[in-house]
Design a protein around this motif. Structure first.
Motif, PDB file in Angstrom:
ATOM      1  N   TYR A  51       2.376  -8.990   2.161  1.00 41.27           N
ATOM      2  CA  TYR A  51       1.353  -9.158   3.194  1.00 41.27           C
ATOM      3  C   TYR A  51       1.094  -7.831   3.915  1.00 41.27           C
ATOM      4  O   TYR A  51      -0.064  -7.430   4.110  1.00 41.27           O
ATOM      5  CB  TYR A  51       1.799 -10.223   4.198  1.00 41.27           C
ATOM      6  N   ILE A  52       2.167  -7.142   4.319  1.00 41.87           N
ATOM      7  CA  ILE A  52       2.028  -5.848   5.006  1.00 41.87           C
ATOM      8  C   ILE A  52       1.369  -4.833   4.073  1.00 41.87           C
ATOM      9  O   ILE A  52       0.519  -4.039   4.486  1.00 41.87           O
ATOM     10  CB  ILE A  52       3.396  -5.323   5.472  1.00 41.87           C
ATOM     11  N   LYS A  53       1.746  -4.890   2.828  1.00 40.95           N
ATOM     12  CA  LYS A  53       1.258  -3.930   1.817  1.00 40.95           C
ATOM     13  C   LYS A  53      -0.262  -4.011   1.661  1.00 40.95           C
ATOM     14  O   LYS A  53      -0.937  -2.989   1.543  1.00 40.95           O
ATOM     15  CB  LYS A  53       1.941  -4.255   0.480  1.00 40.95           C
ATOM     16  N   PHE A  54      -0.772  -5.249   1.674  1.00 40.08           N
ATOM     17  CA  PHE A  54      -2.202  -5.427   1.429  1.00 40.08           C
ATOM     18  C   PHE A  54      -3.044  -5.595   2.699  1.00 40.08           C
ATOM     19  O   PHE A  54      -4.229  -5.264   2.713  1.00 40.08           O
ATOM     20  CB  PHE A  54      -2.440  -6.643   0.523  1.00 40.08           C
ATOM     21  N   LYS A  55      -2.424  -6.098   3.773  1.00 35.16           N
ATOM     22  CA  LYS A  55      -3.194  -6.405   4.978  1.00 35.16           C
ATOM     23  C   LYS A  55      -2.986  -5.397   6.104  1.00 35.16           C
ATOM     24  O   LYS A  55      -3.856  -5.215   6.944  1.00 35.16           O
ATOM     25  CB  LYS A  55      -2.818  -7.811   5.499  1.00 35.16           C
ATOM     26  N   LYS A  56      -1.818  -4.753   6.128  1.00 33.88           N
ATOM     27  CA  LYS A  56      -1.495  -3.829   7.224  1.00 33.88           C
ATOM     28  C   LYS A  56      -1.011  -2.490   6.659  1.00 33.88           C
ATOM     29  O   LYS A  56       0.060  -1.997   7.008  1.00 33.88           O
ATOM     30  CB  LYS A  56      -0.390  -4.432   8.112  1.00 33.88           C
ATOM     31  N   ARG A  57      -1.786  -1.915   5.791  1.00 33.87           N
ATOM     32  CA  ARG A  57      -1.352  -0.709   5.081  1.00 33.87           C
ATOM     33  C   ARG A  57      -0.966   0.428   6.027  1.00 33.87           C
ATOM     34  O   ARG A  57      -0.055   1.201   5.745  1.00 33.87           O
ATOM     35  CB  ARG A  57      -2.471  -0.228   4.144  1.00 33.87           C
ATOM     36  N   ASP A  58      -1.634   0.508   7.161  1.00 32.38           N
ATOM     37  CA  ASP A  58      -1.361   1.596   8.097  1.00 32.38           C
ATOM     38  C   ASP A  58       0.022   1.468   8.754  1.00 32.38           C
ATOM     39  O   ASP A  58       0.574   2.446   9.264  1.00 32.38           O
ATOM     40  CB  ASP A  58      -2.440   1.647   9.182  1.00 32.38           C
ATOM     41  N   THR A 118       6.248   1.935   8.791  1.00 28.79           N
ATOM     42  CA  THR A 118       6.930   1.540  10.024  1.00 28.79           C
ATOM     43  C   THR A 118       7.724   0.259   9.830  1.00 28.79           C
ATOM     44  O   THR A 118       8.894   0.151  10.236  1.00 28.79           O
ATOM     45  CB  THR A 118       5.906   1.336  11.154  1.00 28.79           C
ATOM     46  N   PHE A 119       7.109  -0.720   9.170  1.00 24.55           N
ATOM     47  CA  PHE A 119       7.767  -2.008   8.980  1.00 24.55           C
ATOM     48  C   PHE A 119       8.985  -1.913   8.074  1.00 24.55           C
ATOM     49  O   PHE A 119       9.988  -2.589   8.302  1.00 24.55           O
ATOM     50  CB  PHE A 119       6.769  -3.036   8.421  1.00 24.55           C
ATOM     51  N   VAL A 120       8.926  -1.086   7.048  1.00 26.40           N
ATOM     52  CA  VAL A 120      10.078  -0.995   6.140  1.00 26.40           C
ATOM     53  C   VAL A 120      11.273  -0.394   6.866  1.00 26.40           C
ATOM     54  O   VAL A 120      12.426  -0.815   6.661  1.00 26.40           O
ATOM     55  CB  VAL A 120       9.736  -0.191   4.871  1.00 26.40           C
ATOM     56  N   TYR A 121      11.055   0.561   7.752  1.00 30.71           N
ATOM     57  CA  TYR A 121      12.152   1.130   8.527  1.00 30.71           C
ATOM     58  C   TYR A 121      12.750   0.082   9.459  1.00 30.71           C
ATOM     59  O   TYR A 121      13.979  -0.003   9.616  1.00 30.71           O
ATOM     60  CB  TYR A 121      11.661   2.338   9.347  1.00 30.71           C
TER      61      TYR A 121
END
Length: 326
Positions: free
Chosen positions: A114-121, A125-128
């Motif tokens: 979801y983050i990969k496709f919807k919140k690329r920017d 940050t999220f993976v950290y």
């Protein structure tokens, strides 16, 4: 080829992350902050594995939600077999936590997609945040501490025999052959099987010794006794006397997280030819996820107890048939 290489890299990184967390959470000198027997470890490790796997994979590999959910299963299974191979974890623990690990890894993968496709920017940050989360949450959980809980496991069986025939098989259990052992559930987990039980006197203060294979022995003391009616006894196992190969250290009886406190047999007559034998035990759990561990512990205790009751039933009914025929 590039897709396969990227997937391999993702799996390798996810497995490495799992080992790093497992290693750091098991260091004795850091036990005030981290422990594998925490909700943080149980939830954050697999979620992080799933998130990191999908994060590194190319978009086309996890284009569909199903792929994002199931691809993280690969590093989880690799981690599973690797820890068994190097004897970091035991089979029993893994079977218990595997359902949660697979579900959380899948959810981690779905979240990363979801983050990969919807919140690329915000992808980096999220993976950290996900990877560092267990190291921040665990100290908080350790400060809160575990809440010990006491539970009971109830079992019963109907036996076609006299009270006298049943009771003598209750107080002293003769050697049990492997063929008589019907506890398939606990055998699958690798738990020791019961061998015999000895009692020095049928009265309060009597010493009872329950002997299992693999060197497991329970020292028991009778605390309440009514002939042909009931017997209650305390149960004590010294974890330091149990060989390390007998049980996983996280579920060893008498250890930090799990202990059996007492057991009770109760015998009642149903009619002229049938009796009902009850066996229940009290056990204690000391984890931050008793809500989950309690389910497994109850299943295990009931399987062990039901196995003993079946042996008593078979022997008592066999003796009753001999009396009738003679």
């Amino acid at each position: 080829m590039k897709l396969q290489l990227r997937v391999t890299l993702a799996i390798f990184a996810a497995v490495a992350f799992a080992f790093i967390v497992r290693y750091l959470f098991a260091i004795d000198s850091l036990s005030a902050l981290y422990s594998v027997m925490t909700v943080t470890f149980l939830l954050c490790l697999p979620f992080g594995v799933g998130y990191l796997t999908v994060y590194i994979c190319k978009d086309e590999t996890v284009e569909y939600s199903a792929a994002a959910f199931f691809v993280p299963f690969i590093p989880i299974f690799i981690f599973f077999f690797a820890t068994l191979l190097i004897k970091v974890e035991g089979m029993a623990c893994w079977i218990m936590i595997m359902p949660i690990f697979l579900i959380l890894a899948g959810l981690g993968g779905i979240t990363a997609r979801y983050i990969k496709f919807k919140k690329r920017d915000k992808n980096k940050t999220f993976v950290y945040i996900v990877l560092l989360l267990p190291f921040f949450l665990s100290p908080i959980e350790k400060m809160i501490g575990a809440i010990p809980g006491t539970y009971k496991a109830y079992t019963e069986i109907d036996i076609r025999a006299s009270k006298e025939q049943i009771w003598k098989n209750v107080t002293r259990v003769r050697a049990i052959d492997k063929q008589q052992d019907s506890a398939a559930f606990t055998r699958f987990f690798g738990f020791p099987r019961p061998i015999k039980a000895e009692l020095d006197k049928e009265a309060v203060g009597g010493r009872r010794k329950a002997i299992f294979d693999k060197g497991l022995v329970f020292d028991e003391e009778v605390t309440a006794y009514q002939p042909l009616k009931s017997m209650t006894f305390t149960i004590h196992a010294n974890p330091y006397d149990i060989p390390s190969t007998t049980m996983d250290k996280h579920i060893v009886v008498g250890g930090e997280f799990f202990d059996v406190l007492n057991g009770t047999y109760q015998l009642e007559r149903l009619d002229a030819i049938n009796c009902r034998l009850h066996l229940f035990s009290t056990f204690k759990l000391n984890t931050t996820f008793n809500f989950y561990a309690g389910i497994w512990a109850s299943w295990i205790m009931k399987d062990i107890q039901q196995n003993i009751l079946k042996v008593i039933k078979e022997r008592s009914e066999s003796e009753a048939r001999i009396v009738v025929h003679t």
